[in-house]
Design an enzyme around this catalytic site. Structure first.
Site, short mmCIF file in Angstrom:
data_model
loop_
_atom_site.label_atom_id
_atom_site.label_comp_id
_atom_site.label_asym_id
_atom_site.label_seq_id
_atom_site.Cartn_x
_atom_site.Cartn_y
_atom_site.Cartn_z
N ARG A 24 -2.28 9.14 9.67
CA ARG A 24 -2.00 7.76 9.67
C ARG A 24 -1.41 7.02 8.70
O ARG A 24 -2.13 7.23 7.55
CB ARG A 24 -3.16 6.63 10.38
CG ARG A 24 -3.25 5.31 10.56
CD ARG A 24 -4.45 4.83 10.27
NE ARG A 24 -5.45 5.07 9.84
CZ ARG A 24 -6.01 4.07 9.43
NH1 ARG A 24 -5.57 2.38 8.84
NH2 ARG A 24 -6.89 4.73 8.24
N HIS A 75 -12.42 9.51 6.90
CA HIS A 75 -11.85 7.84 6.66
C HIS A 75 -11.86 7.62 8.22
O HIS A 75 -12.01 6.70 8.49
CB HIS A 75 -11.35 7.50 5.38
CG HIS A 75 -10.70 6.01 5.53
ND1 HIS A 75 -11.37 5.39 5.60
CD2 HIS A 75 -9.39 5.78 5.99
CE1 HIS A 75 -10.66 3.93 5.32
NE2 HIS A 75 -9.78 3.99 6.10
N HIS A 135 -10.15 9.24 3.08
CA HIS A 135 -9.31 8.89 2.20
C HIS A 135 -10.13 8.79 0.84
O HIS A 135 -10.85 9.73 -0.16
CB HIS A 135 -10.21 7.34 2.34
CG HIS A 135 -9.70 6.20 2.05
ND1 HIS A 135 -9.40 5.99 0.51
CD2 HIS A 135 -8.44 5.50 2.20
CE1 HIS A 135 -8.72 4.46 0.00
NE2 HIS A 135 -8.68 4.16 1.58
N ARG A 146 -2.13 9.58 1.86
CA ARG A 146 -3.49 10.02 1.65
C ARG A 146 -3.80 11.14 1.06
O ARG A 146 -5.11 11.86 1.05
CB ARG A 146 -3.88 9.07 2.49
CG ARG A 146 -4.52 7.93 2.46
CD ARG A 146 -5.49 7.63 3.51
NE ARG A 146 -5.38 5.29 2.83
CZ ARG A 146 -6.07 3.98 3.93
NH1 ARG A 146 -6.03 5.20 5.09
NH2 ARG A 146 -5.59 3.29 3.79
N GLU A 150 0.31 -1.46 0.06
CA GLU A 150 0.16 -0.13 0.27
C GLU A 150 0.87 1.06 -0.10
O GLU A 150 2.70 0.79 0.29
CB GLU A 150 -1.07 0.25 1.39
CG GLU A 150 -2.39 -0.92 0.80
CD GLU A 150 -3.57 -1.05 2.33
OE1 GLU A 150 -3.10 -0.26 3.21
OE2 GLU A 150 -4.17 -2.03 2.44
P1 FAD Z 1 -14.59 0.16 15.87
O1 FAD Z 1 -13.87 -0.92 14.97
O2 FAD Z 1 -15.16 1.22 15.02
O3 FAD Z 1 -15.90 -0.27 17.21
C1 FAD Z 1 -16.10 0.81 17.93
C2 FAD Z 1 -17.08 -0.12 18.00
O4 FAD Z 1 -18.01 1.53 19.62
C3 FAD Z 1 -18.32 -0.10 16.92
O5 FAD Z 1 -19.18 -1.07 18.28
C4 FAD Z 1 -19.18 0.35 18.13
O6 FAD Z 1 -20.97 -0.16 17.81
C5 FAD Z 1 -19.44 0.78 19.85
N1 FAD Z 1 -19.72 1.96 20.24
C6 FAD Z 1 -19.61 3.70 19.13
N2 FAD Z 1 -19.82 4.41 20.59
C7 FAD Z 1 -20.59 3.55 21.44
C8 FAD Z 1 -21.88 3.85 22.78
N3 FAD Z 1 -22.08 5.07 22.83
N4 FAD Z 1 -21.81 2.67 23.29
C9 FAD Z 1 -22.23 1.55 22.90
N5 FAD Z 1 -21.07 0.97 21.95
C10 FAD Z 1 -20.10 2.09 21.18
N6 FAD Z 1 -7.28 0.31 9.01
C11 FAD Z 1 -6.88 -0.43 8.42
O7 FAD Z 1 -5.97 -0.93 9.60
N7 FAD Z 1 -6.59 -1.65 7.28
C12 FAD Z 1 -7.83 -0.58 6.89
O8 FAD Z 1 -7.40 -1.77 5.52
C13 FAD Z 1 -9.08 -0.57 6.70
N8 FAD Z 1 -9.74 -0.21 6.20
C14 FAD Z 1 -10.68 0.36 6.65
C15 FAD Z 1 -11.91 0.11 5.44
C16 FAD Z 1 -13.26 1.19 6.27
C17 FAD Z 1 -14.33 0.96 4.97
C18 FAD Z 1 -13.16 1.88 7.17
C19 FAD Z 1 -14.52 2.96 7.98
C20 FAD Z 1 -12.00 1.98 7.95
C21 FAD Z 1 -10.72 0.73 7.81
N9 FAD Z 1 -9.55 0.91 8.53
C22 FAD Z 1 -8.99 0.23 8.13
C23 FAD Z 1 -9.99 1.57 9.83
C24 FAD Z 1 -10.07 0.66 11.13
O9 FAD Z 1 -11.20 -0.61 10.54
C25 FAD Z 1 -10.39 1.18 12.03
O10 FAD Z 1 -9.79 2.40 12.73
C26 FAD Z 1 -10.47 0.81 13.44
O11 FAD Z 1 -11.14 -0.79 13.40
C27 FAD Z 1 -11.08 0.32 15.29
O12 FAD Z 1 -11.42 -0.47 15.61
P2 FAD Z 1 -11.87 0.22 16.68
O13 FAD Z 1 -12.39 -1.22 17.51
O14 FAD Z 1 -11.29 0.99 17.68
O15 FAD Z 1 -13.16 0.83 16.90
C1 SIN Z 2 -8.24 0.74 2.25
O1 SIN Z 2 -8.03 -0.58 2.23
O2 SIN Z 2 -7.48 1.81 1.11
C2 SIN Z 2 -8.26 1.08 3.64
C3 SIN Z 2 -6.79 1.34 4.24
C4 SIN Z 2 -7.31 1.26 5.70
O3 SIN Z 2 -7.31 2.87 5.96
O4 SIN Z 2 -6.05 1.87 6.80
#
Ligand code: FAD
Ligand code: SIN
Length: 513
Positions: free
Chosen positions: A371, A336, A231, A275, A120
């Site tokens: 990031r 993003h 993004h 990005r 990437e």
């Molecule tokens: P999240 O996975 O967002 O989980 C948050 C949780 O908190 C959810 O379950 C939500 O429902 C819950 N929540 C929120 N508020 C409350 C509340 N008030 N009460 C109870 N529950 C609550 N990162 C990478 O490293 N590689 C990738 O390929 C990548 N691709 C991505 C593609 C997309 C489309 C997106 C949107 C993001 C991507 N990212 C990627 C970023 C990455 O997915 C996130 O930064 C990461 O998954 C965040 O994880 P987390 O556990 O911190 O939060």
């Molecule tokens: C992507 O697949 O382009 C998202 C990866 C990331 O947000 O880290």
């Protein structure tokens, strides 16, 4: 003997990792506001960046990669603001965290038994593990959900936390929508991101900045809130489905209305530039050709490869009537990832005792101003474990650096004359004033407009989210106004240069008398 208790709010990779690591030593309750699978994690596509050479997995190939190289790439992306120690921890503990994910059942893609690894933008090595082609997040989420269901963790789905309970300066629990109060010895926020601050976002509907707003109301310091990552390539259609950076990593190119590549004129790394550079390059090209979308040309990759390597994007394109193996697809930038968040140290500890934060809701300084792609799933896995280590075996407290401790003052009180906030108006305001390009004048006007809106009375989940979005929008705008330079995910057209004198974190909090 009663065991100490922990409440974890959020069921993404950070929250579920923490829950599974903690369950042997603590009574763990995990709350999530939708079902377990609703999270940014579930939608992650490209994969997880990790030094595969350092993994213990017998199928880990030798690629000549190193922790030092991953650290160097992360620091470059962070544009001078990443904390060295937080980055070193991420990159050196990452391989072990990925071995643990595999042990927990995550089926990373393999070729002839060896872990597959993609490239990437801004990575010196092809070090991106992926699963199900472009369904990495779903593979991680469903494996962890299965382990969680088998564990002794008390899971409460469709349960929204609305506030933290703080007594004598210590966080002792959470209040739920409906008024129920849950008490615990420690609360870990793992509530993810804030994409719903903006009208165009790759994030699902649950990403409404709840944990950040709750922490601010509870008196915690937040940091780097001006740094938001847009993004470059979401499908230019309702829902803004992400078209992974990995597609450009495989060779797809961006073209203008005349079918000409424009990114080589913007940056030597063209489509694989950082990005923020690619996102602004696209936005500028969109402005030059109003009404005609910028397109991503993946046709050279071939129908069979696209369907096999990117099955979800393939399906999303087809659902919008595009055959991307035959024609370039319209793409546009979308909100993003949030680099800013609740300020924590390298063990997830916030400035409020008893309150911890991990994953996208947190800001431990790792991502700096921007990031590096695929570092956030890794962050959730590494720091989701570390927060538990610190709870099991309390670590010495290293005071936060001075730069974190002089926060900008955030005003929470609403003007009595103010109108109820409308989410769509707030999102549009944030896109126009605090999106890809910002100016002091637009930000000052946005700050004034945000003061004319008040939080709704919290009668349901949407009202709770709107109240949170309003608090965080005010904090973002104040932080963006204060940083008079451009760096990473914060671009000011009135201060387009990076100013070495401003190479420091920002912080913001509610000042109590
Ligand atoms: P999240 O996975 O967002 O989980 C948050 C949780 O908190 C959810 O379950 C939500 O429902 C819950 N929540 C929120 N508020 C409350 C509340 N008030 N009460 C109870 N529950 C609550 N990162 C990478 O490293 N590689 C990738 O390929 C990548 N691709 C991505 C593609 C997309 C489309 C997106 C949107 C993001 C991507 N990212 C990627 C970023 C990455 O997915 C996130 O930064 C990461 O998954 C965040 O994880 P987390 O556990 O911190 O939060
Ligand atoms: C992507 O697949 O382009 C998202 C990866 C990331 O947000 O880290």
């Amino acid at each position: 003997m009663t065991r100490p208790s922990i409440i974890i709010v959020g069921s993404g990779i950070a929250g579920m990792t923490a829950a599974l690591d903690a369950v042997d030593a603590f009574d763990v309750t995990l709350l999530t506001k939708s079902d377990l699978a609703q999270s940014n994690t579930r939608y992650a596509q490209g994969g997880v960046a990790v030094v595969i050479d350092a993994m213990a997995d017998p199928g880990a190939p030798r690629l000549g990669d190193s922790v030092a190289s991953h650290v160097a790439d992360t620091l470059v992306a962070g544009a001078g603001l990443s904390d060295d120690e937080a980055v070193r921890i991420l990159c050196s503990e990452g391989p072990g965290a990925m071995d643990e994910l595999i042990a927990r059942g995550v089926p990373f893609d393999r070729h002839d038994g060896e872990l597959s690894h993609g490239l990437e933008a801004a990575h010196a090595h092809a070090r991106i593990l992926h699963a199900g082609g472009d369904a990495t997040g779903a593979a991680i989420a469903y494996a962890l959900i299965e382990r969680l269901r088998e564990s002794a963790v008390t899971v409460r789905e469709r349960t929204t936390a609305v506030d933290l309970v703080v007594q004598d300066g210590r966080c002792v629990g959470v209040t739920l929508l409906g008024g129920e109060e849950l008490r615990a010895d420690a609360v870990i926020l793992a509530t993810g991101g804030a994409g719903q601050l903006f009208p165009y976002t790759t994030n699902p509907e649950v990403a409404t900045a709840d944990g950040l707003a709750m922490a601010l109301r509870a008196g915690a310091v937040a940091a780097d809130l001006e740094f938001y990552q847009f993004h470059p390539t979401s499908l230019d259609a309702p829902g803004n489905f992400l078209v992974s950076e990995a597609v450009r990593g495989e060779g797809a190119v961006l073209i203008d209305a005349a079918g000409r590549r424009f990114m080589p004129d913007v940056h030597p790394d063209a489509e694989l530039a950082p990005r923020d550079v690619v996102a602004r390059g696209i936005a500028q090209q969109m402005a030059r050709q109003p009404g005609v979308p910028v397109r991503l040309d993946a046709t050279a990759l071939g129908a069979e490869f696209l369907a096999r390597r990117f099955p979800n994007i393939d399906a999303a394109c087809r659902a919008q009537g595009h055959d991307w193996s035959r024609e370039p697809i319209p793409v546009a930038p979308a909100a993003h990832y949030y680099m800013g968040g609740v300020r924590t140290d390298a063990w997830g500890r916030t400035s409020v005792s008893g309150l911890y934060a991990v994953g996208e809701v947190a800001c431990n300084g790792l991502h700096g101003a921007n990031r590096l792609a695929s570092n956030s799933l890794l962050e959730g896995a590494v720091y989701g474990s570390r927060v538990v280590e610190a709870l099991v075996d309390p670590q010495p407290v290293v005071p936060f650096d001075d730069e974190w401790l002089a926060p900008l003052a955030l005003e929470l009180a609403d003007d009595p004359e103010a109108q109820d906030v409308s989410r769509s108006d707030l999102q549009q305001l944030m896109w126009d004033a605090a999106g890809l390009a910002r100016t002091g004048d637009d930000l000052r006007q946005a700050a004034a407009e945000l003061r004319r809106w008040r939080s709704p009375i919290v009668t349901d989940a949407k009202a709770a989210e709107d109240a949170n979005l309003l608090v965080v929008a005010r904090a973002v705008v104040a932080s963006a106004l204060a940083r008079e330079e451009s760096r990473g995910g914060h671009y000011r057209t009135d201060f387009p240069q990076t100013d070495p004198a401003q190479a420091r974190h920002s912080s913001i909090g509610v000042r109590h008398a």
